[in-house]
Motif scaffolding. Structure first.
Motif, PDB file in Angstrom:
ATOM      1  N   LEU A  38      -2.002  -3.346  -4.718  1.00 35.21           N
ATOM      2  CA  LEU A  38      -2.025  -2.458  -4.091  1.00 35.21           C
ATOM      3  C   LEU A  38      -2.974  -2.142  -3.091  1.00 35.21           C
ATOM      4  N   GLY A  39      -3.015  -1.507  -2.151  1.00 39.46           N
ATOM      5  CA  GLY A  39      -4.810  -1.067  -1.815  1.00 39.46           C
ATOM      6  C   GLY A  39      -4.242  -0.110  -1.585  1.00 39.46           C
ATOM      7  N   GLY A  40      -3.217   1.656  -1.926  1.00 40.69           N
ATOM      8  CA  GLY A  40      -3.149   2.366  -1.230  1.00 40.69           C
ATOM      9  C   GLY A  40      -3.903   3.559  -2.549  1.00 40.69           C
ATOM     10  N   SER A  71       1.089  -0.989   0.105  1.00 38.05           N
ATOM     11  CA  SER A  71      -0.240   0.199  -0.097  1.00 38.05           C
ATOM     12  C   SER A  71       1.316   0.801   0.166  1.00 38.05           C
ATOM     13  N   CYS A  72       0.151   2.237  -0.586  1.00 34.60           N
ATOM     14  CA  CYS A  72       0.748   3.682  -0.745  1.00 34.60           C
ATOM     15  C   CYS A  72       2.560   3.595  -0.493  1.00 34.60           C
TER      16      CYS A  72
END
Length: 190
Positions: free
Chosen positions: A175-177, A133-134
């Motif tokens: 990717l959970g951003g 993420s992020c």
């Protein structure tokens, strides 16, 4: 990536036309026979300096050569800006060494090697998924994406991950951003 589809996302600072090419196996830039090529795909303007494209290769159902699990495929991009055509090599994305005091690794893990991908494996027990993420490259924190590359490089014959083995590569990255940070990262000028 699917047996009859392959695509990549490309974000550029200028309008361009992007063509995706794939090869079977791990190949160096400029070598081997191209397995398949996408149609030239124009970028879509999303901001003053953000132009994106998703070139897509569609392999016809009548083709005897679908993409297969258990194999590595290499890819390159032709990015045409005006009358100039760039590739990953001409953009300087395939060297290894140090650039501006920071280790600069080749996208294909070895100098002049094209980056690659593998389809999800035939056996679910061989599936390798990575979540993150992020990702913001231009900061003072450890870049986890570099850690993934390091993990695949270290002792590839002993490690559960290896860039040289289609069944030991990460098959999917989630990717959970909430954004791509296109407005605040160092970038190349195309």
């Amino acid at each position: 990536v699917e047996p009859r589809l392959a695509s990549v996302w490309v974000a550029l600072s200028k309008p361009a036309t992007v063509t995706l090419k794939i090869w079977e196996g791990r190949v160096s830039a400029g070598s081997g026979n191209v397995l398949n090529t996408s149609d030239p795909t124009p970028t879509l303007r999303m901001g003053d300096e953000l132009h994106v494209a998703v070139p897509l290769i569609k392999i016809l159902p009548t083709s005897p050569r679908p993409l297969e699990p258990g194999k590595i495929y290499s890819y390159d991009l032709e990015i045409k800006v005006g009358s100039t055509t760039h590739t990953l090599k001409s953009l300087g994305l395939l060297p290894t060494g140090t650039v501006e005091g920071r280790k600069d690794e080749a996208l294909g893990f070895e100098e002049n090697a094209l980056p690659g991908f593998a389809l999800p494996p035939a056996e679910i027990t061989d599936l390798r998924v990575i979540f993150g993420s992020c990702r913001r490259v231009e900061n003072d924190h450890l870049d986890a994406m570099v850690w993934i590359d390091d993990l695949m490089r270290e002792k590839p014959d002993e490690n559960p991950y290896s860039y040289k083995d289609a069944n030991k590569r990460p098959h999917q990255l989630f990717l959970g951003g909430d954004q791509i940070y296109a407005d605040g990262v160092g970038r190349r000028d195309i």
